[in-house]
Scaffold this motif. Structure first.
Motif, mmCIF file in Angstrom:
data_model
loop_
_atom_site.group_PDB
_atom_site.id
_atom_site.type_symbol
_atom_site.label_atom_id
_atom_site.label_comp_id
_atom_site.label_asym_id
_atom_site.label_seq_id
_atom_site.Cartn_x
_atom_site.Cartn_y
_atom_site.Cartn_z
ATOM 1 N N ILE A 92 0.613 -1.199 0.074
ATOM 2 C CA ILE A 92 -0.011 0.061 -0.082
ATOM 3 C C ILE A 92 0.946 1.065 0.021
ATOM 4 O O ILE A 92 0.760 2.358 -0.803
ATOM 5 N N GLY A 95 2.963 0.778 -3.898
ATOM 6 C CA GLY A 95 2.282 0.766 -5.090
ATOM 7 C C GLY A 95 2.161 -0.810 -5.421
ATOM 8 O O GLY A 95 2.949 -1.696 -5.036
ATOM 9 N N VAL A 96 1.145 -0.882 -6.199
ATOM 10 C CA VAL A 96 0.715 -2.095 -6.570
ATOM 11 C C VAL A 96 1.866 -2.977 -7.321
ATOM 12 O O VAL A 96 1.811 -4.134 -7.658
ATOM 13 N N HIS A 164 -5.502 -5.156 -3.522
ATOM 14 C CA HIS A 164 -5.117 -5.081 -4.861
ATOM 15 C C HIS A 164 -5.567 -3.909 -5.658
ATOM 16 O O HIS A 164 -4.711 -3.630 -6.604
ATOM 17 N N THR A 165 -6.239 -3.212 -5.110
ATOM 18 C CA THR A 165 -6.850 -1.820 -5.737
ATOM 19 C C THR A 165 -5.652 -0.981 -5.688
ATOM 20 O O THR A 165 -4.859 -0.992 -4.783
ATOM 21 N N GLY A 166 -5.472 0.104 -6.687
ATOM 22 C CA GLY A 166 -4.238 1.181 -6.646
ATOM 23 C C GLY A 166 -4.423 1.962 -5.558
ATOM 24 O O GLY A 166 -3.540 2.227 -4.822
ATOM 25 N N ARG A 167 -5.499 2.364 -5.094
ATOM 26 C CA ARG A 167 -5.964 3.326 -4.108
ATOM 27 C C ARG A 167 -6.842 2.769 -3.123
ATOM 28 O O ARG A 167 -8.023 3.122 -3.019
ATOM 29 N N TRP A 169 -7.045 3.234 -0.054
ATOM 30 C CA TRP A 169 -7.895 4.349 0.750
ATOM 31 C C TRP A 169 -9.175 4.816 0.445
ATOM 32 O O TRP A 169 -10.166 5.212 1.039
ATOM 33 N N ALA A 171 -10.688 2.753 -1.915
ATOM 34 C CA ALA A 171 -11.528 1.484 -2.135
ATOM 35 C C ALA A 171 -12.663 1.371 -0.830
ATOM 36 O O ALA A 171 -13.732 0.779 -1.167
ATOM 37 N N ILE B 888 -10.203 3.979 -8.384
ATOM 38 C CA ILE B 888 -9.515 3.274 -7.256
ATOM 39 C C ILE B 888 -8.634 2.037 -7.610
ATOM 40 O O ILE B 888 -7.833 1.576 -6.955
ATOM 41 N N GLY B 889 -8.535 2.038 -8.986
ATOM 42 C CA GLY B 889 -7.455 1.252 -9.429
ATOM 43 C C GLY B 889 -7.821 -0.499 -9.436
ATOM 44 O O GLY B 889 -6.720 -0.992 -9.007
ATOM 45 N N PHE B 904 -1.767 1.475 -16.299
ATOM 46 C CA PHE B 904 -2.058 1.710 -14.901
ATOM 47 C C PHE B 904 -0.833 2.109 -14.310
ATOM 48 O O PHE B 904 0.429 1.728 -14.586
ATOM 49 N N PHE B 906 1.480 1.711 -11.835
ATOM 50 C CA PHE B 906 1.987 0.660 -10.880
ATOM 51 C C PHE B 906 2.542 1.406 -9.686
ATOM 52 O O PHE B 906 2.603 0.644 -8.583
ATOM 53 N N ARG B 962 -0.107 7.315 -8.426
ATOM 54 C CA ARG B 962 -0.165 5.766 -8.416
ATOM 55 C C ARG B 962 -1.402 5.440 -8.347
ATOM 56 O O ARG B 962 -2.234 6.043 -7.716
ATOM 57 N N GLY B 963 -1.798 4.213 -8.661
ATOM 58 C CA GLY B 963 -2.764 3.455 -8.473
ATOM 59 C C GLY B 963 -4.160 3.986 -9.382
ATOM 60 O O GLY B 963 -5.039 3.470 -9.165
#
Lengths: 497, 1106
Positions: A92, A95-96, A164-167, A169, A171, B888-889, B904, B906, B962-963
């Motif tokens: 987190i 980054g993913v 797994h979501t990029g953001r 916070w 989500a 939200i990615g 994306f 990453f 990011r994300g």
């Protein structure tokens, strides 16, 4: 109805059914012979164990100090859990991209793990709800632990789609995935299967928790009553909700349990169907398949039973519960595995057939690529584990030899993990335009996060067996011969109805 | 905390001021009082309170201060800025302006309009007013990043130590004085090629003033050969310009017309104009050793060893120039040509049949003999004055070469060497040993943009200004004079070439502006109006050199040819050392945009590779199928040895490369370069020699038992029988112009349930149909890409990157398949399916097709329906838009995108460390990568250097974190600007429709081939409406019923039926037939549906009109 007369010790039922069907005066009393020994079902609790023994054996696990193996197991699991949460924090914060995801394969281990854990969660509800409604009494000795396993598996499953979501916070913030009135009048997108997942999984988790808890109440009361120190007494007392074992209490309890079983049953089918929509609704060749809902449900039950066996076989031997979780239980579960494994195998074959029969070259390529493309090893691992290994259970030796069943149960779970990996990654890594084909390779973070999720799962499970009755005491007692008034060995012999 | 104003240092002279008499008297008490931090009372122990009480008070106040610190830490950072005391005229904060300027490169310049926002240039766009303007190439697009490169030379140095500007000025005027005495004896100037009239003027002045000084021009890749050859042929200094727009038949003799060659943009545009079916289509014959984008565009391609190009050229020429000694000489030269006799004969026949419309071009890397033969051919074909324009050369002829300079240096004759630009220590031919020679000069004054390899030998290193920082002038490819206008003060006080030259010359005027104006007075007039017009339009009309009407001097060519004897076929491999499509000769090796740009053919990023043909690879024992995973190739390293000098690089098996040839791009493997270009590739210059700068023969090639990771953006080069790119020959096209609409599953949709209007019944009704009120009837946007025109130069990719603030991700991330380009140029090979597939033969000579791929802006967008949070939605004008704030990615949209055009974030690529190119760990362990490591990581993004890098961002476009998923927006910021402008103009008329062709996307604007057409389909006049209705128009994956707004025009090839290697169908169609068992040109029953329904592409158009 005459066949009903041939039940064990059948005098009483025979009389009653006659009175319903035939109002004529009673003919001379029929004497029905006991069924031959070989047709008699093995009792669900062996060795004629008494109710007191059952209570002591199960409740005693929570009351005695934990055996020596528990602490290393717990420390190892707890360490695994800590590793997972550390890696999630790394994910987190950074980054993913610390996972191996890439452009064609935007999902890989994350969603594989999610579907894997959700699938495992299926056995619990199936055992507790569906088998309950179908009056399969053998469920009683395994349902508690299976339900607990369900909850913990759902907890593990829930983590992956969130992180797994990029953001993350956002989500988790109401107004994004969680419908919440906001100033922008933006609602979630109700056409998206991911949103359906949110509802499906949260509903499933909630209902499973309630079901499990309701089932626990009488046993918590037992523990309360046996508690030797005040803290235990207070806590078990708090959670047993003042259970007194009264007739009314039992009556309400049974109704509630039945209702919850009724509510849970469609969820067994719906959750994994909806999870499968994540794939089936999309356009990706290899995902866009109508067979997915039943296929996923069968696979989920398959893997869930695998995990139940993985946990139960050591449990019964470590806590000497062989009289309660009997070989027959294990055998029955093996049969479920055989049945669902065959369904899964059928689905694999049918997918290929439809890919050819459907006439879409893109679809056909996706399936050829699964079996013979760069991920052939994953596909054939899946086939070996899921299609070949369950068929060993046609043989009685295989079903009744505990170490063997345990090994196969592990193989089944490996296979089911690979199934999800194969579906997700092999479909994504080569879809429509060859220019964007790629390859996914996990990173160490992928691997250890997944390994760590077993730590979380086992931590919760070990705490569960430490503090809660791992087997439903009251229900097991209810299926003993002495609890059945009609059983020759049964307790209540006076026929006042 | 109260800040005590520091004591003012007392002025040495003038009046003295004092605070008090104590200060005036300079009493010790006063000094002590001043030096204490808290003058009043602070250091006096408190009375009344106990020590304990005091501690309590202090700890409480520290706690409070700490809390204050916490609170203030959460506040946004404060930034100081100075408001305008007086608003400059015409300045609008946040608004933008365009200034006409030019991007000079190597003796030519690209006319550009620089977008200027809030005091800084952010984007370069082509200046369409200038005659011959043809988009921009990727290097011009990326030039803006060089301006904000934190690694550029930011100081002047003397012997490695900082030197300030006055000192530099003194030194330069010192030179002027010194050499005034001896007429410039011992003064050498080494410069890059330049088209600047002012520089030419100063050069002339210099040679007049310092008669004994010498001037050498040096370019490692020198387009001067074209002029030199033409001058030989015509006996006068003439500059040729190739007019592909006037040519119907073109023969390239090793010329990468659309890539490495001079004026490639102009040639691409000219070629594309003649490439449209309808009317006579042009035809391109290419003889080449490498696989280039030009070869990809060819109708007939012949791959030969570089040493054989001259033989093939002579063989073709011998067909046309039969008589005389020249004919005999040509026949002699053509001996041993590898080209089939019929190939040369038919090619020559075809060229001759188009007399006056045929053109032969020899590549810059070819030896002079090839150029002379090309000249002879052009003369025979009547090309001069028609397809080859000759004009009097504007710049002075060369008087000395680099070799002369090195000779003089070694002889100790050079007192002062002034190097204007360039990096000769790195890129001079290896045999000259320039670095050693340069040390023999007493003083080396060097003007350089970087503190690079040449910095090491320079006594004085002067920081050079970017062309956007200093005044100058230049000539475009047509010879038109262009202004080079600065848009910003030199960021680091760099000097321009003109200023340095003027100072060395002791010219009375040294400011570049005045110098340019002086020149302009000579060129046009001294009138203010003319000057303003010049700056406004960005060019001076009719300023190109006069067309030269000279007669071709065959005897001179013959003389020259007789001297040139092609080298006998020797042993060993031939190494082609070519200009890189990205970093050029090494001048852009610190430009991250260019390094990350996939090479147009190989798609390799961040480095160069050793190109070998499949056969060569087999000979070497390198498996032809590289271990490709995840866009990562772990390639064998090979060692190329020529005459004892060897270089090592990763081998790359390149289909279409001539056998026995090794290709190495120049410009990589820099030893002293900025942080971005560090460890990018290997240096191929050690193989160059002054005699043969682009070809090394007799090379030995051996495999080194080591593998090297190569980051590639496209792993799979075959279409697998999928009609992604659809193409036909002109003959087929004429039979069935709409063939492209009858391919793929679209052609099989007869049995699919349909709505009454003929459209496919989808599970989801098209949003515009389901909710008609959501569709604008004012503007609807669409784009078409003409695959016949696109050569794959990739200028659009960089234009998009510059316009849309697309970050670079670094080699490590590209290798993981995470590049961020919104636009990718897909390159597919197609092989003759009749050839045995087990062999390498199919891959040996493939046909190549190019397809730009970007967000298709589907009306039924598959990404939209799966986004759980409504982050990607459709707007009323046909755009598929991203709400970054909402994203939200989950990346589901990208999974469901059949075109895989979403990108994306990453990581926080905008917050990462600047060192990108370094290889980082393995695929499995990625902890060491120089990425943003989160708040706990050792990220260095706060380094001040980032403040410079940030300036390049387009203020009209969000910088994504990011994300977040991102993708092509159709340059929505440009659309909105146009809408605002139209609304402002419309006032009460209500006519707010944006005119069809008013908005140009960044990619479209940059495209030299005019392949991309974008516009408002609701305007019937829009060009895009014509291209959509073109019969060639088709939709990629149209059967999915996504109804993309981006459609493609099928590619048409024009093979010569008489050629020995002719084809009636492109290989891709044959491959399609092989795999799918159908062919749009053959009636298979199912392959040719009735015309009762519209194909998806046309339906989309129709939808747009409804």
């Amino acid at each position: 109805m005459s066949s009903a007369a041939i039940t064990a010790g059948g005098a009483q039922p025979a009389k009653r059914s006659r009175s319903h069907a035939d109002p004529q005066p009673a003919p001379p009393k029929l004497v029905v012979a006991n069924p031959p020994k070989e047709l008699e079902r093995e009792p669900l609790v062996l060795n004629g164990r008494s109710h007191a023994w059952i209570t002591d054996a199960i409740a005693g696990i929570c009351e005695r100090p934990m055996p020596k193996w528990w602490w290393p197991a717990f420390i190892l699991s707890f360490g695994g859990m800590g590793m997972m949460f550390t890696l999630v924090a790394y994910l987190i914060s950074t980054g993913v991209g610390v996972w191996g995801l890439n452009q064609p394969a935007d999902w890989a281990w994350d969603i594989t793990n999610f579907v894997f854990w959700i699938g495992i969660g299926h056995a619990g509800t199936l055992i507790s709800a569906v088998l309950f409604l179908l009056r399969q009494k053998w469920r009683t000795s395994i349902n508690r632990a299976a339900e607990a396993m369900t909850l913990f598996a759902v907890a593990c499953a829930g983590i992956f789609p969130v992180v797994h979501t990029g953001r993350v916070w956002f989500a988790l913030l109401p107004g994004y995935l969680i419908p919440f009135p906001n100033a922008n009048y933006i609602w979630p997108q109700f056409r998206s299967p991911l949103l359906w997942d949110v509802f499906a999984v949260s509903t499933y988790g909630t209902v499973s928790l309630l079901f499990w808890y309701v089932g626990l109440i009488p046993d918590l009361a037992t523990l309360r009553d046996r508690a030797k120190n005040s803290i235990r007494g207070a806590l078990y007392g708090l959670f047993s909700l003042g259970w007194s074992g009264s007739n009314r209490g039992w009556s309400n309890y049974e109704k509630a349990y039945l209702i919850l079983a009724g509510l849970s049953t469609p969820l067994v089918l719906s959750v994994h169907s909806i999870v499968s929509f994540d794939f089936a609704v999309s356009q990706v060749p290899g995902w866009h398949t109508t067979i997915f809902p039943p296929y996923f449900v069968a696979g989920a039950i398959f893997s869930g039973f695998g995990m139940v066996l993985t946990l139960m076989i050591p449990l019964r031997s470590l806590f000497h519960l062989e009289d309660i979780i009997t070989t027959r239980h294990v055998e029955l579960m093996c049969k479920v595995i055989l049945a669902t494994g065959s369904m899964v195998g059928y689905a694999y074959g049918m997918e290929f057939f439809i890919a050819w029969y459907g006439g879409s070259p893109y679809e056909l390529y996706a399936f050829k690529n699964r079996a013979f493309g760069p991920y052939w090893w994953a596909y054939w691992s899946m086939i070996t584990c899921n299609v070949i290994s369950p068929h060993l259970f046609w043989f009685k030796w295989c079903r009744t030899t505990m170490w063997f069943v345990w090994c196969v149960s592990i193989v089944v779970n490996i296979g089911m993990w690979f199934e999800r990996f194969v579906i997700i990654v092999t479909s994504l890594h080569r879809d429509y335009l060859p220019s964007s084909w790629g390859y996914f390779t996990p990173t160490w973070v992928d691997v250890f996060t997944f390994v760590g999720s077993f730590g979380l799962f086992m931590t919760l499970f070990l705490l569960f067996i430490r503090f809660l009755p791992a087997i439903a005491i009251s229900e097991v007692k209810a299926v003993t011969p002495q609890a059945d008034p009609h059983h020759p060995l049964g307790g209540a012999k006076d026929h006042h109805h | 905390m109260k800040t005590i104003p520091p004591m003012c240092p007392e002025p040495e002279t003038g009046r003295k001021y004092w605070r008090s008499l104590e200060q005036l008297n300079d009493q010790p008490e006063f000094r002590e009082w001043m030096e204490r931090e808290f003058p009043e009372g602070a250091s006096v122990a408190p009375e009344g309170e106990s020590r304990r009480e005091w501690m309590k008070l202090m700890s409480a106040s520290f706690l409070l201060a700490g809390m204050g610190g916490l609170a203030s830490g959460c506040r946004r950072p404060e930034e100081g800025f100075l408001p305008f005391g007086k608003q400059p005229e015409g300045y609008l904060h946040g608004g933008w302006k365009y200034f006409a300027t030019a991007a000079p490169l190597r003796g030519s310049a690209t006319p550009v309009l620089a977008k200027w926002t809030d005091g800084r240039p952010t984007k370069l766009e082509p200046n369409p007013l200038v005659p011959g303007s043809a988009g921009t190439d990727s290097q011009v697009q990326a030039a803006i990043l060089n301006l904000y490169d934190p690694d550029r030379a930011i100081r002047h140095t003397f012997q490695g130590n900082d030197a300030d500007a006055p000192k530099v000025a003194d030194m330069l005027s010192g030179l002027s004085q010194k050499f005034s005495g001896n007429a410039g004896e011992g003064l050498w100037i080494l410069a890059e090629r330049s088209s600047s009239p002012t520089r030419a003027r100063l050069q002339t002045a210099l040679s007049e003033k310092f008669g004994r000084s010498r001037w050498a021009n040096y370019e490692p890749v020198d387009f001067h050969v074209h002029r030199a050859a033409a001058s030989t042929a015509f006996g006068a200094e003439v500059q040729p310009r190739y007019r592909l727009d006037q040519s119907k038949r073109i023969l390239s003799l090793g010329a990468d017309l659309f890539g490495a060659e001079a004026d490639s943009g102009g040639m691409m545009r000219g070629f594309a104009k003649g490439r449209k079916p309808g009317g006579e289509m042009n035809r391109l014959y290419v003889v080449e050793s490498l696989m280039t984008t030009t070869g990809g565009q060819a109708d007939h391609r012949l791959r030969v060893k570089p040493s054989d190009v001259v033989r093939v050229a002579a063989q073709v020429a011998a067909q046309l120039v039969t008589g005389g000694t020249l004919g005999a000489a040509l026949r002699k030269l053509s001996e041993g040509s590898p080209a089939p006799a019929a190939w040369a004969a038919e090619c020559a026949k075809d060229l001759a049949a188009h007399r006056g419309e045929a053109l032969v071009v020899a590549g810059y890397a070819q030896p002079p003999a090839v150029h002379w033969i090309a000249a002879a051919l052009n003369e025979a074909l009547g090309a001069f004055g028609k397809t080859v324009e000759l004009r009097q050369a504007e710049t002075p002829a060369d008087t000395a070469s680099l070799a002369d300079l090195v000779t003089a240096l070694n002889a100790g004759q050079v007192d002062t060497l002034v190097i204007l630009g360039g990096n000769p220590v790195y890129n001079a031919p290896a045999d000259l040993k320039f670095a050693d020679a340069a040390k023999k000069a007493k003083t080396v004054v060097r003007l350089g943009y970087y503190e690079d390899e040449t910095f090491e030998v320079a006594t004085w290193n002067l920081a050079s200004a970017h062309f956007l920082e200093a005044w100058g002038d230049a000539r475009s490819a047509t010879g038109t004079v262009l202004p080079v206008q600065p848009l910003i003060q030199p960021l680091f006080g760099g000097l321009s070439e003109l200023e340095v030259l003027a100072r060395v010359l002791g010219h009375p005027v040294t400011t570049p502006y005045e110098l340019v104006r002086e020149t302009f007075k000579d060129l046009a007039s001294g009138e203010e109006n003319a000057w303003n017009q010049f700056l406004h339009d960005g060019f001076l009309a009719d300023s190109a050199g006069q067309p030269a009407h000279l007669s071709f001097d065959a005897t001179r060519v013959l003389e020259a040819l007789e001297k040139a004897t092609p080298a006998a076929a020797g042993d060993g491999y031939e190494v082609v050392l070519f200009r890189d499509a990205k970093v050029d000769d090494g001048r852009n090796t610190n430009n991250g945009w260019l390094l990350e740009l996939p090479e147009p053919v190989t798609k390799v990023t961040w480095e160069n590779v050793v190109l070998v043909s499949p056969k060569t690879a087999k000979d070497l024992g390198i498996d032809a199928s590289a271990r490709a995973k995840d866009g990562q190739y772990r390639q064998f390293v090979v060692k190329v040895t020529v005459g004892g000098v060897s270089i090592e690089g990763p081998a790359w098996v390149q289909p279409g490369l001539a056998d026995g040839v090794v290709g190495c791009a120049l410009g990589y493997g820099r030893t002293k370069v900025g942080r971005v270009g560090r460890s990018a590739g290997f240096n191929a210059y050690p193989l160059t020699s002054s005699q043969s700068p682009h070809l090394a023969r007799g090379a030995k090639l051996e495999r080194v038992m080591r593998r090297h990771l190569v980051a590639v953006t496209q792993e799979h080069g075959l279409m697998e029988g999928r009609p992604v790119v659809r193409e036909a020959t002109i003959a087929e096209y004429e039979k069935k112009p709409d063939f492209a609409k009858h391919m793929d599953l679209d052609a099989h949709l007869d049995y699919v349930p349909r709505n009454p209007d003929g459209s496919i019944k989808n599970i989801y009704t098209s949003p515009y149909k389901a909710q008609p009120w959501t569709k604008s009837d004012i503007n609807q946007w669409a784009m078409t890409v003409d695959l016949s025109s696109c050569a794959g130069c990739s200028a659009c990719v960089i234009a998009c990157q510059a316009e849309n603030n697309i970050p670079i991700v670094g080699k490590d991330q590209v290798a993981r398949g995470r590049e961020m380009h919104w636009m990718r140029i897909d390159r597919y090979y197609s092989y003759d399916p009749d050839l045995p597939t087990k062999d390498e033969t199919p891959a040996a000579d493939p046909q190549m097709v190019i397809q730009p791929m970007l967000c298709q802006h589907c009306e039924n967008a598959p990404c939209e329906s799966v986004c759980p949070v409504n982050a990607t939605v459709h707007d009323s004008e046909g755009l598929n838009v991203m709400a970054y704030n909402r994203c939200i990615g989950t990346r589901y949209c990208s999974n469901n995108c059949p075109y895989k055009v979403r990108r994306f974030n990453f990581f926080d690529f905008n917050k990462r460390q600047i060192s990108y190119g370094q290889e980082t760990g393995t695929l499995f362990f990625n902890v060491q990568s120089p990425l943003y490591h989160g708040p706990f990581g050792p990220n260095k993004y706060k380094e001040t250097d980032w403040e410079v890098v940030k300036l390049v961002k387009n203020p009209d476009v969000t910088v994504r974190m990011r994300g977040v998923m991102e993708k092509c927006t159709f340059c929505v910021q440009r659309i909105e600007q146009a809408k605002i402008a139209v609304k402002n103009q419309a006032r009460d008329s209500g006519n707010v429709r944006v005119p069809g062709d008013m908005v140009k996307t960044a990619c479209q604007e940059a495209c030299p081939a005019e392949a991309i057409v974008f516009g408002n389909i609701l305007d019937p006049e829009a060009q895009v409406n014509r291209t959509i209705q073109d019969p060639r128009n088709y939709t990629v994956l149209g059967f999915l019923d996504n109804k993309p707004r981006v459609t493609y025009l099928a590619r048409i090839r024009n093979p010569n039926p008489a050629m020995p290697n002719t084809y009636t169908e492109p290989d891709s169609i044959r491959d399609y037939e092989r795999i799918r068992h159908e062919n749009p040109f053959k009636s298979h029953g199912h392959g040719d549906p009735g015309h009762d329904h519209e194909p998806a592409g046309a339906a989309a158009t129709k939808g747009g009109h409804a």
